[in-house]
Design an enzyme around this catalytic site. Structure first.
Site, mmCIF file in Angstrom:
data_model
loop_
_atom_site.group_PDB
_atom_site.id
_atom_site.type_symbol
_atom_site.label_atom_id
_atom_site.label_comp_id
_atom_site.label_asym_id
_atom_site.label_seq_id
_atom_site.Cartn_x
_atom_site.Cartn_y
_atom_site.Cartn_z
ATOM 1 N N GLY A 9 0.832 -1.201 0.000
ATOM 2 C CA GLY A 9 0.000 0.000 0.000
ATOM 3 C C GLY A 9 0.865 1.248 0.000
ATOM 4 O O GLY A 9 0.594 2.223 0.717
ATOM 5 N N GLY A 12 -0.663 4.841 -0.356
ATOM 6 C CA GLY A 12 -1.683 5.283 0.587
ATOM 7 C C GLY A 12 -1.131 6.253 1.618
ATOM 8 O O GLY A 12 0.083 6.483 1.696
ATOM 9 N N ARG A 13 -2.025 6.836 2.416
ATOM 10 C CA ARG A 13 -1.586 7.793 3.442
ATOM 11 C C ARG A 13 -0.578 7.163 4.400
ATOM 12 O O ARG A 13 0.468 7.737 4.687
ATOM 13 C CB ARG A 13 -2.807 8.324 4.213
ATOM 14 C CG ARG A 13 -3.710 9.236 3.408
ATOM 15 C CD ARG A 13 -4.823 9.813 4.278
ATOM 16 N NE ARG A 13 -5.699 8.768 4.796
ATOM 17 C CZ ARG A 13 -6.798 8.331 4.169
ATOM 18 N NH1 ARG A 13 -7.145 8.837 3.011
ATOM 19 N NH2 ARG A 13 -7.548 7.389 4.700
ATOM 20 N N SER A 100 -3.574 -3.040 9.825
ATOM 21 C CA SER A 100 -4.957 -2.902 9.349
ATOM 22 C C SER A 100 -5.927 -3.175 10.491
ATOM 23 O O SER A 100 -5.648 -3.974 11.389
ATOM 24 C CB SER A 100 -5.227 -3.886 8.207
ATOM 25 O OG SER A 100 -4.336 -3.678 7.123
ATOM 26 N N ASN A 125 -2.987 -0.276 16.831
ATOM 27 C CA ASN A 125 -2.322 1.026 16.960
ATOM 28 C C ASN A 125 -0.866 0.800 17.332
ATOM 29 O O ASN A 125 -0.574 0.064 18.274
ATOM 30 C CB ASN A 125 -3.014 1.889 18.012
ATOM 31 C CG ASN A 125 -2.610 3.344 17.929
ATOM 32 O OD1 ASN A 125 -1.439 3.678 18.041
ATOM 33 N ND2 ASN A 125 -3.580 4.220 17.717
ATOM 34 N N HIS A 155 -12.261 10.020 14.291
ATOM 35 C CA HIS A 155 -11.307 9.861 13.201
ATOM 36 C C HIS A 155 -11.750 10.668 11.985
ATOM 37 O O HIS A 155 -12.895 11.132 11.913
ATOM 38 C CB HIS A 155 -11.164 8.389 12.801
ATOM 39 C CG HIS A 155 -10.251 7.614 13.689
ATOM 40 N ND1 HIS A 155 -10.680 7.012 14.856
ATOM 41 C CD2 HIS A 155 -8.918 7.337 13.607
ATOM 42 C CE1 HIS A 155 -9.670 6.405 15.434
ATOM 43 N NE2 HIS A 155 -8.587 6.587 14.700
ATOM 44 N N LYS A 159 -12.120 7.200 7.124
ATOM 45 C CA LYS A 159 -11.936 5.911 7.810
ATOM 46 C C LYS A 159 -13.128 5.003 7.554
ATOM 47 O O LYS A 159 -14.280 5.427 7.694
ATOM 48 C CB LYS A 159 -11.734 6.124 9.309
ATOM 49 C CG LYS A 159 -11.350 4.844 10.040
ATOM 50 C CD LYS A 159 -10.834 5.137 11.433
ATOM 51 C CE LYS A 159 -10.495 3.852 12.196
ATOM 52 N NZ LYS A 159 -9.445 3.065 11.518
ATOM 53 N N GLY A 165 -10.112 0.254 15.573
ATOM 54 C CA GLY A 165 -9.430 -0.842 16.247
ATOM 55 C C GLY A 165 -8.851 -0.414 17.587
ATOM 56 O O GLY A 165 -8.858 -1.173 18.557
ATOM 57 N N THR A 166 -8.367 0.822 17.645
ATOM 58 C CA THR A 166 -7.831 1.342 18.908
ATOM 59 C C THR A 166 -8.926 1.466 19.958
ATOM 60 O O THR A 166 -8.725 1.128 21.129
ATOM 61 C CB THR A 166 -7.163 2.703 18.682
ATOM 62 O OG1 THR A 166 -6.125 2.558 17.714
ATOM 63 C CG2 THR A 166 -6.577 3.260 19.975
#
Length: 267
Positions: A9, A12-13, A100, A125, A155, A159, A165-166
């Protein structure tokens, strides 16, 4: 000798931030870079695409080819693409750091199965601050018996999964500290005449907007007081740096499933 990393990826960012973190870490080097089929960046150099320097490996859409000279793979592409690539990662036979989030139970089991073949760091995270916060949340929940526990996470508007997930990791930490089963006590939305709050509820609420990298607050509400434990991510660079730290740590580890608590020596 520098640990050689393949970034999945790459355009991606998070991919660009990870590329920059690798570029700036004297103990790491990029050995491969992958982006999706048809991507505009295929054939370009990684560091130039990331805007952090010149050169770097050429970005391809072939994971096996790009990872063949790597010591570790890093994947932040998202639950679905990561899951779809697990069989390729098994063929590659390289340690892998997965950041991910949003995995289903079935997908998590597939990642666990991969860890029977290669070492895997799976963490929602990668930041030191969040992982310390998880320990604080668990201890606060243990000590603050009878306090109402609520969590709010925010977020950016791009997203895809919710709660983050965090957020779920923090909710799990709170539940563990309080001696509760999260699946039985989590409340994800409230609307209408819902009656009084049940004593063991753990409220988890989601906000989405703008370009927020990640804000999480766990509230412990008591009679006449409240305690808040908050983590705010100012930049994705925090997560990218953590991912590279995890890759350096994982390079020589035996097969198995690890998390950032292991990487950071918190357990």
């Amino acid at each position: 000798m520098a640990v050689k990393i393949c970034i999945i990826g790459a355009a991606g960012r998070m991919g660009k931030n990870i590329a920059e973190a690798v570029y700036n870490n004297e103990n790491a080097d990029a050995a491969g870079a992958v982006d999706r089929k048809g991507s505009d960046v295929l054939g370009q150099n990684l560091y130039e695409t990331a805007g952090c320097g010149k050169g770097g490996p050429v970005i391809t859409d072939d994971i096996l080819e790009s990872a063949k000279n790597a010591d570790v793979i890093i994947d932040f592409t998202g639950a679905e693409p990561t899951y779809n690539n697990l069989s390729i990662y098994e063929k590659a036979g390289k340690p892998i750091v997965i950041g991910s989030t949003g995995f289903s139970d079935e997908q998590k089991k597939a990642v666990e199965k991969l860890s029977e073949k290669v070492p895997v760091v799976l963490a929602p995270n990668m930041s030191l601050g969040v992982n310390v916060a998880l320990e604080l949340i668990k201890e606060a929940a243990r000590l603050l018996k009878g306090y109402d526990i609520e969590l709010v996470e925010t977020h950016h508007n791009m997203k895809k999964d919710a709660p983050s997930g965090t957020a779920m990791a923090m909710a799990e930490a709170a539940a563990k500290g309080a001696g509760l089963n999260l699946a039985e006590n989590a409340v994800y939305a409230r609307h209408g005449i819902i009656g009084e709050r049940k004593p063991n509820e753990i409220g988890i609420q989601t906000l989405r907007g703008g370009d927020v990298a990640g804000d999480h607050t766990v509230f412990f509400f008591g009679n006449g007081e409240r305690i808040e434990i908050t983590h705010r991510a100012h930049s994705r660079k925090t997560f990218a740096g953590g991912a590279v730290t995890a890759a350096l740590w994982l390079a020589d580890k035996p097969k198995g499933m690890y998390n950032m608590q292991n990487v950071l020596g918190l357990v």
